[in-house]
Design a protein around this motif. Structure first.
Motif, PDB file in Angstrom:
ATOM      1  N   CYS A 120       0.846  -1.184   0.000  1.00 11.55           N
ATOM      2  CA  CYS A 120       0.000   0.000   0.000  1.00 11.55           C
ATOM      3  C   CYS A 120       0.880   1.231   0.000  1.00 11.55           C
ATOM      4  O   CYS A 120       2.003   1.221   0.485  1.00 11.55           O
ATOM      5  N   GLN A 121       0.350   2.301  -0.527  1.00 13.49           N
ATOM      6  CA  GLN A 121       1.065   3.569  -0.573  1.00 13.49           C
ATOM      7  C   GLN A 121       0.132   4.637  -0.053  1.00 13.49           C
ATOM      8  O   GLN A 121      -1.024   4.697  -0.435  1.00 13.49           O
ATOM      9  N   GLY A 122       0.598   5.485   0.834  1.00 11.08           N
ATOM     10  CA  GLY A 122      -0.261   6.541   1.346  1.00 11.08           C
ATOM     11  C   GLY A 122       0.544   7.705   1.874  1.00 11.08           C
ATOM     12  O   GLY A 122       1.745   7.602   2.095  1.00 11.08           O
ATOM     13  N   GLU A 123      -0.138   8.821   2.053  1.00  8.82           N
ATOM     14  CA  GLU A 123       0.470   9.994   2.655  1.00  8.82           C
ATOM     15  C   GLU A 123      -0.307  10.279   3.926  1.00  8.82           C
ATOM     16  O   GLU A 123      -1.464  10.629   3.896  1.00  8.82           O
ATOM     17  N   LYS A 124       0.358  10.118   5.060  1.00  5.12           N
ATOM     18  CA  LYS A 124      -0.301  10.253   6.349  1.00  5.12           C
ATOM     19  C   LYS A 124      -0.241  11.697   6.831  1.00  5.12           C
ATOM     20  O   LYS A 124       0.719  12.413   6.606  1.00  5.12           O
ATOM     21  N   GLU A 125      -1.284  12.122   7.556  1.00  2.00           N
ATOM     22  CA  GLU A 125      -1.310  13.463   8.104  1.00  2.00           C
ATOM     23  C   GLU A 125      -0.662  13.539   9.481  1.00  2.00           C
ATOM     24  O   GLU A 125      -0.509  14.621  10.027  1.00  2.00           O
ATOM     25  N   ASN A 126      -0.308  12.375  10.048  1.00  2.00           N
ATOM     26  CA  ASN A 126       0.239  12.410  11.392  1.00  2.00           C
ATOM     27  C   ASN A 126       1.755  12.341  11.396  1.00  2.00           C
ATOM     28  O   ASN A 126       2.369  11.775  12.279  1.00  2.00           O
ATOM     29  N   LEU A 127       2.386  12.954  10.381  1.00  2.00           N
ATOM     30  CA  LEU A 127       3.834  13.102  10.375  1.00  2.00           C
ATOM     31  C   LEU A 127       4.211  14.197  11.357  1.00  2.00           C
ATOM     32  O   LEU A 127       3.644  15.285  11.339  1.00  2.00           O
ATOM     33  N   LEU A 128       5.152  13.943  12.240  1.00  2.00           N
ATOM     34  CA  LEU A 128       5.607  14.932  13.195  1.00  2.00           C
ATOM     35  C   LEU A 128       7.035  15.337  12.880  1.00  2.00           C
ATOM     36  O   LEU A 128       7.847  14.519  12.488  1.00  2.00           O
ATOM     37  N   VAL A 129       7.335  16.610  13.058  1.00  2.00           N
ATOM     38  CA  VAL A 129       8.677  17.116  12.833  1.00  2.00           C
ATOM     39  C   VAL A 129       9.274  17.477  14.183  1.00  2.00           C
ATOM     40  O   VAL A 129       8.666  18.198  14.960  1.00  2.00           O
TER      41      VAL A 129
ATOM     42  N   LYS B 104       6.367   9.460   1.615  1.00  2.00           N
ATOM     43  CA  LYS B 104       5.391   8.468   1.199  1.00  2.00           C
ATOM     44  C   LYS B 104       5.674   7.215   2.003  1.00  2.00           C
ATOM     45  O   LYS B 104       6.827   6.878   2.245  1.00  2.00           O
ATOM     46  N   GLN B 105       4.628   6.550   2.421  1.00  4.72           N
ATOM     47  CA  GLN B 105       4.768   5.399   3.292  1.00  4.72           C
ATOM     48  C   GLN B 105       4.271   4.148   2.584  1.00  4.72           C
ATOM     49  O   GLN B 105       3.371   4.208   1.744  1.00  4.72           O
TER      50      GLN B 105
ATOM     51  N   THR C 209       1.804   2.884  -6.637  1.00  4.39           N
ATOM     52  CA  THR C 209       1.915   3.369  -8.015  1.00  4.39           C
ATOM     53  C   THR C 209       3.247   4.087  -8.226  1.00  4.39           C
ATOM     54  O   THR C 209       4.171   3.537  -8.810  1.00  4.39           O
ATOM     55  N   SER C 210       3.357   5.324  -7.717  1.00  2.11           N
ATOM     56  CA  SER C 210       4.567   6.111  -7.975  1.00  2.11           C
ATOM     57  C   SER C 210       5.813   5.438  -7.414  1.00  2.11           C
ATOM     58  O   SER C 210       6.907   5.580  -7.955  1.00  2.11           O
ATOM     59  N   GLY C 211       5.665   4.668  -6.347  1.00  2.00           N
ATOM     60  CA  GLY C 211       6.802   3.954  -5.780  1.00  2.00           C
ATOM     61  C   GLY C 211       7.345   2.866  -6.687  1.00  2.00           C
ATOM     62  O   GLY C 211       8.491   2.454  -6.551  1.00  2.00           O
ATOM     63  N   MET C 212       6.517   2.384  -7.624  1.00  2.00           N
ATOM     64  CA  MET C 212       6.975   1.416  -8.615  1.00  2.00           C
ATOM     65  C   MET C 212       7.488   2.104  -9.880  1.00  2.00           C
ATOM     66  O   MET C 212       8.327   1.563 -10.596  1.00  2.00           O
ATOM     67  N   ARG C 213       6.985   3.302 -10.173  1.00  2.00           N
ATOM     68  CA  ARG C 213       7.408   4.000 -11.395  1.00  2.00           C
ATOM     69  C   ARG C 213       8.792   4.613 -11.265  1.00  2.00           C
ATOM     70  O   ARG C 213       9.536   4.681 -12.240  1.00  2.00           O
ATOM     71  N   ASP C 214       9.133   5.097 -10.083  1.00  4.35           N
ATOM     72  CA  ASP C 214      10.440   5.718  -9.883  1.00  4.35           C
ATOM     73  C   ASP C 214      11.482   4.626  -9.638  1.00  4.35           C
ATOM     74  O   ASP C 214      11.378   3.872  -8.672  1.00  4.35           O
ATOM     75  N   PRO C 215      12.497   4.501 -10.481  1.00  2.00           N
ATOM     76  CA  PRO C 215      13.452   3.389 -10.372  1.00  2.00           C
ATOM     77  C   PRO C 215      14.148   3.316  -9.006  1.00  2.00           C
ATOM     78  O   PRO C 215      14.302   2.220  -8.456  1.00  2.00           O
ATOM     79  N   GLN C 216      14.558   4.434  -8.457  1.00  2.00           N
ATOM     80  CA  GLN C 216      15.269   4.412  -7.179  1.00  2.00           C
ATOM     81  C   GLN C 216      14.358   3.942  -6.051  1.00  2.00           C
ATOM     82  O   GLN C 216      14.743   3.114  -5.226  1.00  2.00           O
TER      83      GLN C 216
ATOM     84  N   LEU D  96      11.627   8.314   2.522  1.00  2.00           N
ATOM     85  CA  LEU D  96      11.622   9.758   2.607  1.00  2.00           C
ATOM     86  C   LEU D  96      12.541  10.367   1.568  1.00  2.00           C
ATOM     87  O   LEU D  96      13.700   9.993   1.452  1.00  2.00           O
ATOM     88  N   LYS D  97      11.990  11.292   0.782  1.00  2.00           N
ATOM     89  CA  LYS D  97      12.817  12.135  -0.064  1.00  2.00           C
ATOM     90  C   LYS D  97      12.716  13.558   0.454  1.00  2.00           C
ATOM     91  O   LYS D  97      11.642  13.979   0.902  1.00  2.00           O
ATOM     92  N   GLN D  98      13.799  14.284   0.385  1.00  7.55           N
ATOM     93  CA  GLN D  98      13.846  15.626   0.932  1.00  7.55           C
ATOM     94  C   GLN D  98      14.124  16.634  -0.172  1.00  7.55           C
ATOM     95  O   GLN D  98      14.793  16.323  -1.168  1.00  7.55           O
TER      96      GLN D  98
END
Length: 298
Positions: free
Chosen positions: A20-29, A67-68, A94-101, A171-173
Protein backbone atom coordinates in the motif's frame (compact mmCIF):
# COMPACT_ATOMS: atom_id res chain seq x y z
CA UNK A 1 21.81 21.83 15.90
CA UNK A 2 22.25 21.32 12.16
CA UNK A 3 19.67 21.14 9.39
CA UNK A 4 19.72 17.35 9.21
CA UNK A 5 19.07 17.03 12.95
CA UNK A 6 16.25 19.55 12.74
CA UNK A 7 14.55 17.62 9.98
CA UNK A 8 14.61 14.25 11.71
CA UNK A 9 11.07 12.95 11.50
CA UNK A 10 8.99 10.58 13.57
CA UNK A 11 6.41 8.70 11.58
CA UNK A 12 3.49 7.87 13.87
CA UNK A 13 1.40 5.17 12.23
CA UNK A 14 -1.14 2.63 13.37
CA UNK A 15 0.20 -0.87 13.05
CA UNK A 16 -2.29 -2.68 10.88
CA UNK A 17 -2.61 -6.06 9.69
CA UNK A 18 -0.16 -5.89 -1.37
CA UNK A 19 1.98 -3.07 -0.97
CA UNK A 20 0.00 0.00 0.00
CA UNK A 21 1.06 3.57 -0.57
CA UNK A 22 -0.26 6.54 1.35
CA UNK A 23 0.47 9.99 2.65
CA UNK A 24 -0.30 10.25 6.35
CA UNK A 25 -1.31 13.46 8.10
CA UNK A 26 0.24 12.41 11.39
CA UNK A 27 3.83 13.10 10.37
CA UNK A 28 5.61 14.93 13.19
CA UNK A 29 8.68 17.12 12.83
CA UNK A 30 11.05 17.15 15.78
CA UNK A 31 14.07 19.17 16.85
CA UNK A 32 15.45 15.85 18.07
CA UNK A 33 14.13 12.36 18.58
CA UNK A 34 13.81 11.90 22.34
CA UNK A 35 12.40 8.67 23.68
CA UNK A 36 9.25 10.40 24.90
CA UNK A 37 8.81 12.23 21.55
CA UNK A 38 8.74 15.56 23.35
CA UNK A 39 9.35 18.74 21.39
CA UNK A 40 7.24 17.55 18.46
CA UNK A 41 5.22 19.98 16.45
CA UNK A 42 2.03 19.34 14.49
CA UNK A 43 2.56 18.92 10.77
CA UNK A 44 0.59 22.05 9.91
CA UNK A 45 3.11 24.30 11.69
CA UNK A 46 6.31 22.80 10.33
CA UNK A 47 6.93 25.29 7.50
CA UNK A 48 6.38 28.33 9.73
CA UNK A 49 8.61 26.83 12.39
CA UNK A 50 11.42 26.17 9.94
CA UNK A 51 11.18 29.70 8.54
CA UNK A 52 11.44 31.08 12.05
CA UNK A 53 14.53 28.99 12.80
CA UNK A 54 16.53 29.44 9.60
CA UNK A 55 19.10 31.59 11.37
CA UNK A 56 19.85 28.74 13.77
CA UNK A 57 20.72 26.22 11.07
CA UNK A 58 24.28 25.59 9.95
CA UNK A 59 23.40 24.12 6.55
CA UNK A 60 20.68 24.00 3.91
CA UNK A 61 17.19 23.19 5.06
CA UNK A 62 15.85 20.01 3.46
CA UNK A 63 12.07 19.86 3.44
CA UNK A 64 10.75 16.29 3.48
CA UNK A 65 7.96 14.73 1.46
CA UNK A 66 7.09 11.36 2.89
CA UNK A 67 5.39 8.47 1.20
CA UNK A 68 4.77 5.40 3.29
CA UNK A 69 4.55 1.76 2.31
CA UNK A 70 2.77 -1.07 4.05
CA UNK A 71 3.14 -4.72 3.08
CA UNK A 72 0.17 -6.88 4.04
CA UNK A 73 0.56 -10.60 4.72
CA UNK A 74 -3.10 -11.54 4.29
CA UNK A 75 -3.71 -13.18 0.91
CA UNK A 76 -6.41 -11.59 -1.22
CA UNK A 77 -7.51 -10.82 -4.76
CA UNK A 78 -6.32 -7.63 -6.49
CA UNK A 79 -9.64 -5.84 -5.84
CA UNK A 80 -9.71 -6.93 -2.21
CA UNK A 81 -6.14 -5.76 -1.78
CA UNK A 82 -6.96 -2.36 -3.25
CA UNK A 83 -10.03 -1.99 -1.03
CA UNK A 84 -7.90 -2.80 2.00
CA UNK A 85 -5.26 -0.23 1.09
CA UNK A 86 -7.93 2.42 0.57
CA UNK A 87 -9.51 1.55 3.92
CA UNK A 88 -6.28 2.48 5.72
CA UNK A 89 -5.73 5.74 3.85
CA UNK A 90 -3.72 4.73 0.79
CA UNK A 91 -3.98 2.65 -2.37
CA UNK A 92 -2.00 -0.06 -4.12
CA UNK A 93 1.49 1.24 -4.86
CA UNK A 94 1.92 3.37 -8.01
CA UNK A 95 4.57 6.11 -7.97
CA UNK A 96 6.80 3.95 -5.78
CA UNK A 97 6.98 1.42 -8.61
CA UNK A 98 7.41 4.00 -11.39
CA UNK A 99 10.44 5.72 -9.88
CA UNK A 100 13.45 3.39 -10.37
CA UNK A 101 15.27 4.41 -7.18
CA UNK A 102 12.21 4.10 -4.95
CA UNK A 103 11.20 0.79 -6.54
CA UNK A 104 14.68 -0.65 -5.95
CA UNK A 105 14.57 0.50 -2.33
CA UNK A 106 11.15 -1.09 -1.75
CA UNK A 107 12.22 -4.37 -3.34
CA UNK A 108 15.58 -4.60 -1.54
CA UNK A 109 14.35 -3.55 1.90
CA UNK A 110 10.73 -4.71 2.13
CA UNK A 111 10.02 -7.36 -0.49
CA UNK A 112 13.13 -9.53 -0.80
CA UNK A 113 13.47 -10.07 2.96
CA UNK A 114 9.97 -11.62 2.96
CA UNK A 115 11.02 -14.38 0.60
CA UNK A 116 9.87 -15.56 -2.82
CA UNK A 117 6.27 -14.36 -2.81
CA UNK A 118 4.03 -12.27 -5.08
CA UNK A 119 2.71 -8.77 -4.42
CA UNK A 120 -0.15 -6.84 -5.97
CA UNK A 121 0.65 -3.33 -7.24
CA UNK A 122 -1.57 -0.53 -8.59
CA UNK A 123 -1.35 -1.47 -12.28
CA UNK A 124 -3.97 -3.09 -14.52
CA UNK A 125 -5.65 -3.17 -17.94
CA UNK A 126 -9.10 -3.66 -16.40
CA UNK A 127 -10.63 -0.62 -18.12
CA UNK A 128 -9.48 -1.67 -21.58
CA UNK A 129 -7.81 -4.96 -22.49
CA UNK A 130 -4.22 -4.40 -23.52
CA UNK A 131 -4.10 -0.77 -22.35
CA UNK A 132 -2.22 -0.80 -19.07
CA UNK A 133 -2.69 2.06 -16.64
CA UNK A 134 -1.64 2.91 -13.09
CA UNK A 135 -4.40 3.38 -10.50
CA UNK A 136 -3.57 7.08 -10.13
CA UNK A 137 -4.39 7.66 -13.80
CA UNK A 138 -0.87 7.65 -15.25
CA UNK A 139 -0.61 5.67 -18.49
CA UNK A 140 1.83 2.77 -18.44
CA UNK A 141 4.77 2.99 -20.85
CA UNK A 142 8.26 1.58 -21.27
CA UNK A 143 9.75 4.40 -19.17
CA UNK A 144 7.58 3.96 -16.07
CA UNK A 145 6.69 0.25 -16.14
CA UNK A 146 9.37 -2.42 -15.90
CA UNK A 147 7.61 -5.44 -17.37
CA UNK A 148 9.63 -8.64 -17.60
CA UNK A 149 10.68 -9.86 -21.05
CA UNK A 150 7.66 -11.21 -22.92
CA UNK A 151 5.20 -9.62 -20.50
CA UNK A 152 2.38 -8.84 -20.19
CA UNK A 153 1.22 -11.99 -21.98
CA UNK A 154 -2.33 -12.31 -20.60
CA UNK A 155 -1.48 -15.62 -18.95
CA UNK A 156 -0.84 -16.49 -15.33
CA UNK A 157 -1.43 -18.71 -12.33
CA UNK A 158 -3.62 -17.83 -9.37
CA UNK A 159 -2.64 -14.57 -7.69
CA UNK A 160 -1.96 -13.71 -4.09
CA UNK A 161 -0.75 -10.90 -1.92
CA UNK A 162 1.89 -11.09 0.81
CA UNK A 163 2.30 -8.33 3.38
CA UNK A 164 3.76 -7.21 6.69
CA UNK A 165 1.70 -5.52 9.43
CA UNK A 166 3.55 -2.18 9.45
CA UNK A 167 3.87 1.05 7.48
CA UNK A 168 7.42 1.53 6.24
CA UNK A 169 8.42 5.04 5.12
CA UNK A 170 10.62 6.15 2.25
CA UNK A 171 11.62 9.76 2.61
CA UNK A 172 12.82 12.13 -0.06
CA UNK A 173 13.85 15.63 0.93
CA UNK A 174 13.73 18.89 -0.98
CA UNK A 175 15.74 22.04 -0.56
CA UNK A 176 14.95 25.30 -2.36
CA UNK A 177 18.03 27.39 -3.02
CA UNK A 178 17.33 31.10 -3.40
CA UNK A 179 20.80 32.06 -4.60
CA UNK A 180 20.71 32.73 -8.35
CA UNK A 181 23.00 30.60 -10.49
CA UNK A 182 23.31 28.87 -13.85
CA UNK A 183 21.85 25.38 -14.33
CA UNK A 184 25.25 23.67 -14.02
CA UNK A 185 26.22 25.73 -10.97
CA UNK A 186 22.88 24.86 -9.38
CA UNK A 187 23.45 21.17 -10.05
CA UNK A 188 26.95 21.32 -8.61
CA UNK A 189 25.56 22.98 -5.49
CA UNK A 190 22.85 20.33 -5.02
CA UNK A 191 25.46 17.57 -5.42
CA UNK A 192 27.73 19.28 -2.89
CA UNK A 193 25.05 18.93 -0.21
CA UNK A 194 24.27 15.29 -0.96
CA UNK A 195 21.56 15.53 -3.62
CA UNK A 196 20.99 16.68 -7.18
CA UNK A 197 18.53 18.85 -9.05
CA UNK A 198 14.99 17.54 -8.55
CA UNK A 199 13.88 14.69 -10.84
CA UNK A 200 11.39 12.15 -9.41
CA UNK A 201 9.70 14.90 -7.40
CA UNK A 202 8.78 16.60 -10.68
CA UNK A 203 7.76 13.41 -12.50
CA UNK A 204 5.22 12.29 -9.90
CA UNK A 205 2.14 14.56 -10.22
CA UNK A 206 1.18 14.46 -6.53
CA UNK A 207 4.68 15.15 -5.26
CA UNK A 208 5.23 17.90 -7.84
CA UNK A 209 2.00 19.63 -6.83
CA UNK A 210 3.01 19.45 -3.17
CA UNK A 211 6.45 20.93 -3.87
CA UNK A 212 4.97 23.78 -5.90
CA UNK A 213 2.21 24.64 -3.43
CA UNK A 214 4.28 24.38 -0.25
CA UNK A 215 7.83 25.32 -1.23
CA UNK A 216 7.83 27.21 -4.53
CA UNK A 217 4.75 29.46 -4.57
CA UNK A 218 5.33 30.82 -1.05
CA UNK A 219 8.76 32.03 -2.21
CA UNK A 220 7.21 34.33 -4.82
CA UNK A 221 7.11 34.55 -8.63
CA UNK A 222 10.57 33.25 -9.47
CA UNK A 223 12.08 30.60 -11.74
CA UNK A 224 13.65 27.35 -10.52
CA UNK A 225 16.06 24.98 -12.22
CA UNK A 226 15.07 21.30 -12.27
CA UNK A 227 16.98 18.16 -13.29
CA UNK A 228 15.88 18.07 -16.93
CA UNK A 229 17.83 18.92 -20.10
CA UNK A 230 18.60 18.06 -23.71
CA UNK A 231 22.29 18.84 -23.29
CA UNK A 232 23.44 15.40 -24.44
CA UNK A 233 21.43 15.49 -27.66
CA UNK A 234 19.50 18.47 -28.99
CA UNK A 235 15.77 17.79 -28.92
CA UNK A 236 16.07 14.62 -26.82
CA UNK A 237 15.04 15.63 -23.31
CA UNK A 238 16.16 13.46 -20.42
CA UNK A 239 16.06 13.61 -16.64
CA UNK A 240 19.49 13.70 -15.04
CA UNK A 241 18.83 10.41 -13.22
CA UNK A 242 18.71 8.72 -16.64
CA UNK A 243 14.93 8.54 -17.14
CA UNK A 244 13.83 9.58 -20.63
CA UNK A 245 11.38 12.47 -20.76
CA UNK A 246 7.92 11.74 -22.22
CA UNK A 247 4.39 13.09 -22.12
CA UNK A 248 3.58 11.11 -19.00
CA UNK A 249 6.47 12.23 -16.78
CA UNK A 250 7.21 15.74 -18.10
CA UNK A 251 4.60 18.49 -17.92
CA UNK A 252 5.85 20.94 -20.54
CA UNK A 253 3.76 24.07 -21.09
CA UNK A 254 1.91 24.39 -24.44
CA UNK A 255 4.33 24.89 -27.37
CA UNK A 256 7.29 24.06 -25.15
CA UNK A 257 10.14 23.27 -25.36
CA UNK A 258 10.66 25.74 -28.22
CA UNK A 259 14.42 26.33 -28.00
CA UNK A 260 13.86 30.05 -27.49
CA UNK A 261 14.85 32.23 -24.56
CA UNK A 262 15.66 35.71 -23.43
CA UNK A 263 19.24 35.19 -22.30
CA UNK A 264 22.09 33.97 -24.45
CA UNK A 265 23.42 30.43 -24.58
CA UNK A 266 21.99 27.06 -25.47
CA UNK A 267 18.31 26.66 -24.63
CA UNK A 268 18.90 23.20 -23.23
CA UNK A 269 17.90 23.28 -19.56
CA UNK A 270 14.54 22.74 -17.87
CA UNK A 271 12.94 24.99 -15.29
CA UNK A 272 9.57 25.83 -13.77
CA UNK A 273 8.17 29.24 -12.94
CA UNK A 274 5.12 31.43 -12.55
CA UNK A 275 4.95 32.53 -16.20
CA UNK A 276 3.57 29.17 -17.34
CA UNK A 277 1.76 28.45 -14.06
CA UNK A 278 4.68 26.26 -12.99
CA UNK A 279 4.57 23.95 -15.99
CA UNK A 280 7.97 23.04 -17.43
CA UNK A 281 9.83 25.11 -19.98
CA UNK A 282 13.25 25.21 -21.63
CA UNK A 283 15.69 28.03 -20.94
CA UNK A 284 19.28 29.04 -21.57
CA UNK A 285 21.47 27.04 -19.20
CA UNK A 286 23.53 30.14 -18.48
CA UNK A 287 20.53 32.00 -17.07
CA UNK A 288 20.56 32.88 -13.38
CA UNK A 289 17.75 31.26 -11.40
CA UNK A 290 16.86 29.61 -8.13
CA UNK A 291 16.96 25.81 -7.86
CA UNK A 292 15.18 22.84 -6.29
CA UNK A 293 17.43 20.12 -4.89
CA UNK A 294 16.31 16.55 -4.12
CA UNK A 295 17.87 13.73 -2.14
CA UNK A 296 16.97 10.48 -0.40
CA UNK A 297 16.96 11.13 3.34
CA UNK A 298 20.11 9.87 5.05
Amino acid sequence: MNAVQFWLCIVCCLASSVICQGEKENLLVCKSVPADRSGCLPNDTRIKTVENRLDDLSGPVWKPILKQYHVRTTLSSWHEARTYCQSIGGDLVTSGMRDPQTRKYIIDNFVKPAGAEYYWIGLSDIEREGTWKWNDGVASNSQNTDFASGEPNNAGLTGGNVDWPVWKPILKQYHVRTTLSSWQEARTYCQSIGGDLVTSGMRDPQTRRYIIENFVKPAGPEYYWIGLSDIEREGTWKWIDGVASNNHNTDFAPQEPNNAGLTGGNIDCGHIGHYYNYQMDDHACSGLQRAICERVAP
